[in-house]
Scaffold this motif. Sequence first.
Motif, PDB file in Angstrom:
ATOM      1  N   UNK A   1       0.852  -1.194   0.000  1.00 13.86           N
ATOM      2  CA  UNK A   1       0.000   0.000   0.000  1.00 13.86           C
ATOM      3  C   UNK A   1       0.884   1.238   0.000  1.00 13.86           C
ATOM      4  N   UNK A   2       0.675   2.111  -0.966  1.00 19.36           N
ATOM      5  CA  UNK A   2       1.382   3.389  -0.977  1.00 19.36           C
ATOM      6  C   UNK A   2       0.471   4.428  -0.332  1.00 19.36           C
ATOM      7  N   UNK A   3       0.870   4.911   0.827  1.00 18.32           N
ATOM      8  CA  UNK A   3       0.055   5.850   1.586  1.00 18.32           C
ATOM      9  C   UNK A   3       0.006   7.194   0.871  1.00 18.32           C
ATOM     10  N   UNK A   4      -1.126   7.882   0.983  1.00 17.46           N
ATOM     11  CA  UNK A   4      -1.287   9.186   0.349  1.00 17.46           C
ATOM     12  C   UNK A   4      -0.207  10.158   0.811  1.00 17.46           C
ATOM     13  N   UNK A   5       0.260  10.969  -0.112  1.00 14.82           N
ATOM     14  CA  UNK A   5       1.277  11.996   0.128  1.00 14.82           C
ATOM     15  C   UNK A   5       2.637  11.418   0.502  1.00 14.82           C
ATOM     16  N   UNK A   6       2.893  10.182   0.100  1.00 15.18           N
ATOM     17  CA  UNK A   6       4.225   9.598   0.279  1.00 15.18           C
ATOM     18  C   UNK A   6       4.696   9.027  -1.055  1.00 15.18           C
ATOM     19  N   UNK A   7       5.867   9.434  -1.460  1.00 15.27           N
ATOM     20  CA  UNK A   7       6.452   8.976  -2.717  1.00 15.27           C
ATOM     21  C   UNK A   7       7.338   7.774  -2.410  1.00 15.27           C
ATOM     22  N   UNK A   8       6.839   6.599  -2.755  1.00 17.24           N
ATOM     23  CA  UNK A   8       7.467   5.315  -2.455  1.00 17.24           C
ATOM     24  C   UNK A   8       8.472   4.992  -3.567  1.00 17.24           C
ATOM     25  N   UNK A   9       9.721   4.670  -3.208  1.00 14.00           N
ATOM     26  CA  UNK A   9      10.731   4.381  -4.227  1.00 14.00           C
ATOM     27  C   UNK A   9      10.995   2.887  -4.395  1.00 14.00           C
ATOM     28  N   UNK A  10      10.222   2.052  -3.720  1.00 13.58           N
ATOM     29  CA  UNK A  10      10.226   0.604  -3.945  1.00 13.58           C
ATOM     30  C   UNK A  10      11.626  -0.003  -4.027  1.00 13.58           C
ATOM     31  N   UNK A  11      12.389   0.235  -2.965  1.00  9.30           N
ATOM     32  CA  UNK A  11      13.628  -0.535  -2.863  1.00  9.30           C
ATOM     33  C   UNK A  11      13.295  -2.024  -2.885  1.00  9.30           C
ATOM     34  N   UNK A  12      12.219  -2.379  -2.234  1.00  6.80           N
ATOM     35  CA  UNK A  12      11.681  -3.730  -2.317  1.00  6.80           C
ATOM     36  C   UNK A  12      10.194  -3.659  -2.643  1.00  6.80           C
ATOM     37  N   UNK A  13       9.726  -4.648  -3.407  1.00  7.56           N
ATOM     38  CA  UNK A  13       8.296  -4.841  -3.603  1.00  7.56           C
ATOM     39  C   UNK A  13       7.911  -6.041  -2.754  1.00  7.56           C
ATOM     40  N   UNK A  14       7.227  -5.769  -1.645  1.00  6.86           N
ATOM     41  CA  UNK A  14       7.017  -6.781  -0.618  1.00  6.86           C
ATOM     42  C   UNK A  14       5.546  -7.102  -0.447  1.00  6.86           C
ATOM     43  N   UNK A  15       5.210  -8.371  -0.662  1.00 10.67           N
ATOM     44  CA  UNK A  15       3.844  -8.841  -0.475  1.00 10.67           C
ATOM     45  C   UNK A  15       3.723  -9.553   0.869  1.00 10.67           C
ATOM     46  N   UNK A  16       2.479  -9.769   1.305  1.00  7.67           N
ATOM     47  CA  UNK A  16       2.213 -10.552   2.509  1.00  7.67           C
ATOM     48  C   UNK A  16       1.428 -11.790   2.103  1.00  7.67           C
ATOM     49  N   UNK A  17       1.874 -12.956   2.591  1.00  9.72           N
ATOM     50  CA  UNK A  17       1.177 -14.218   2.311  1.00  9.72           C
ATOM     51  C   UNK A  17       1.199 -15.076   3.569  1.00  9.72           C
ATOM     52  N   UNK A  18       0.177 -15.874   3.743  1.00  8.05           N
ATOM     53  CA  UNK A  18       0.075 -16.693   4.955  1.00  8.05           C
ATOM     54  C   UNK A  18       1.070 -17.859   4.953  1.00  8.05           C
ATOM     55  N   UNK A  19       1.260 -18.474   3.802  1.00  6.20           N
ATOM     56  CA  UNK A  19       2.126 -19.654   3.690  1.00  6.20           C
ATOM     57  C   UNK A  19       3.429 -19.283   2.986  1.00  6.20           C
ATOM     58  N   UNK A  20       4.075 -18.282   3.519  1.00  3.30           N
ATOM     59  CA  UNK A  20       5.232 -17.652   2.878  1.00  3.30           C
ATOM     60  C   UNK A  20       6.373 -18.611   2.559  1.00  3.30           C
ATOM     61  N   UNK A  21       6.805 -19.423   3.509  1.00  2.00           N
ATOM     62  CA  UNK A  21       7.988 -20.268   3.295  1.00  2.00           C
ATOM     63  C   UNK A  21       7.740 -21.307   2.208  1.00  2.00           C
ATOM     64  N   UNK A  22       6.534 -21.845   2.172  1.00  2.00           N
ATOM     65  CA  UNK A  22       6.193 -22.842   1.154  1.00  2.00           C
ATOM     66  C   UNK A  22       6.160 -22.198  -0.229  1.00  2.00           C
ATOM     67  N   UNK A  23       5.586 -20.998  -0.311  1.00  2.00           N
ATOM     68  CA  UNK A  23       5.557 -20.270  -1.590  1.00  2.00           C
ATOM     69  C   UNK A  23       6.974 -19.944  -2.042  1.00  2.00           C
ATOM     70  N   UNK A  24       7.817 -19.507  -1.138  1.00  4.02           N
ATOM     71  CA  UNK A  24       9.190 -19.173  -1.523  1.00  4.02           C
ATOM     72  C   UNK A  24       9.914 -20.389  -2.087  1.00  4.02           C
ATOM     73  N   UNK A  25       9.734 -21.549  -1.469  1.00  2.00           N
ATOM     74  CA  UNK A  25      10.363 -22.780  -1.976  1.00  2.00           C
ATOM     75  C   UNK A  25       9.864 -23.112  -3.376  1.00  2.00           C
ATOM     76  N   UNK A  26       8.568 -22.944  -3.607  1.00  2.00           N
ATOM     77  CA  UNK A  26       7.985 -23.206  -4.924  1.00  2.00           C
ATOM     78  C   UNK A  26       8.570 -22.266  -5.974  1.00  2.00           C
ATOM     79  N   UNK A  27       8.673 -20.995  -5.634  1.00  2.00           N
ATOM     80  CA  UNK A  27       9.234 -20.027  -6.572  1.00  2.00           C
ATOM     81  C   UNK A  27      10.679 -20.367  -6.919  1.00  2.00           C
ATOM     82  N   UNK A  28      11.447 -20.739  -5.902  1.00  2.50           N
ATOM     83  CA  UNK A  28      12.847 -21.107  -6.139  1.00  2.50           C
ATOM     84  C   UNK A  28      12.950 -22.289  -7.089  1.00  2.50           C
ATOM     85  N   UNK A  29      12.087 -23.274  -6.910  1.00  2.00           N
ATOM     86  CA  UNK A  29      12.089 -24.462  -7.788  1.00  2.00           C
ATOM     87  C   UNK A  29      11.763 -24.081  -9.227  1.00  2.00           C
ATOM     88  N   UNK A  30      11.078 -22.976  -9.406  1.00  2.00           N
ATOM     89  CA  UNK A  30      10.668 -22.541 -10.738  1.00  2.00           C
ATOM     90  C   UNK A  30      11.459 -21.346 -11.247  1.00  2.00           C
TER      91      UNK A  30
END
Length: 370
Positions: free
Chosen positions: A276-305
């Motif tokens: 979420x980019x809050x109003x009146x803040x210029x975000x420079x996206x050093x990282x694009x960071x999402x939130x997920x419930x099953x994060x570690x499992x998703x990360x392993x899947x992404x690495x495999x692919x």
Amino acid sequence: MKVPMLDLSEQYQILKDEIIETLDSVMTSSRFILGDNVKQLEASIAKFVNANYGIGVANGSDALHISLQACGVQAGDEVITTPFTFFATGGAIARAGATPVYVDIDPVTFNIDATKIEEAITEKTKAIIPVHLYGQAADMDAIMEIAKKHQISVIEDAAQAIGAEYKGKKIGEIGDATCYSFFPTKNLGAYGDGGMIVTKDQQLEEKMKIIRVHGSKPKYYHHVLGYNSRLDEIQAAVLNVKLPHLNKWSEMRRENARYYTQLLNEKLGEKIVTPTEVAERYHVYHQYTIRVKNRDDLQSFLKENGVASMIYYPVPLHLQPVFAHLGYKEGDFPEAERAAKEVLSLPMFPEMKKEQQEYVVNMIAKYYEQ
């Protein structure tokens, strides 16, 4: 397809001739420490962020430590900061002899929750270090108001946020001092370590410049205990070539972030939480960071692919073993702890291709189709 977390090769090819030329000029001059390139970069960064002074130092961690010392923080003092940040933030406070006092985060921005700061202030509190995490500014109006009320310093950790803005102001012109890192992966990255402090306060600038050279002024006469922390000419020369491109790179990051968000919302809906980019803040996206419930499992899947990703940061500072003596325990800062279990940063760099982003999102969607 293989999608790296960061690819600096295309950027180098674009700037290669200019970088080689400027590096050759450094070698030819044979002046490698605190020369003209450092002076130029100090002035240019200060102008870029609407500060008065720039102080080049060896790295972002030293920038924080030197700022704390220059602001008078010492043994027995307390400094308020966020537990959800890179170790250098808390480490700098401890190295200054002070005690880190943590305050939970806002779950939307991942930055320190300004509404919780005042209750953490004691008679020992000497400073607040807000961290502009992932490239988005913390709530600086509220933080500065609290600091003014209690007469404490504000040292901004902008290691991930050079070029970011808050209500039309550059990050760098608001607090007493602002600290940047030029680690190679940063939005403005050197070809080695490097850091910078900016300030509008001439007395702070003078103190910082003395501290970075063993506390000496004049040379060989030491009135304070400083240490060796200087930005070298080679790194400054590289950064002087890169700085004029930073605004363009920030806009490219922002465009990549918009495309990620569009694709993720279309394909995954409520399965993940996009930034979420809050109003009146210029975000420079050093990282694009999402939130997920099953994060570690998703990360392993992404690495495999073939998709790289990173977790910034898996263990909040209050739960780090080195800070066990502070007495914090699991459950003390629930938002920071929840974020540490859910955040996942996706590949992000200015030159990223749309087909790379599409592949990343398609792989995330494929994971959820299993």
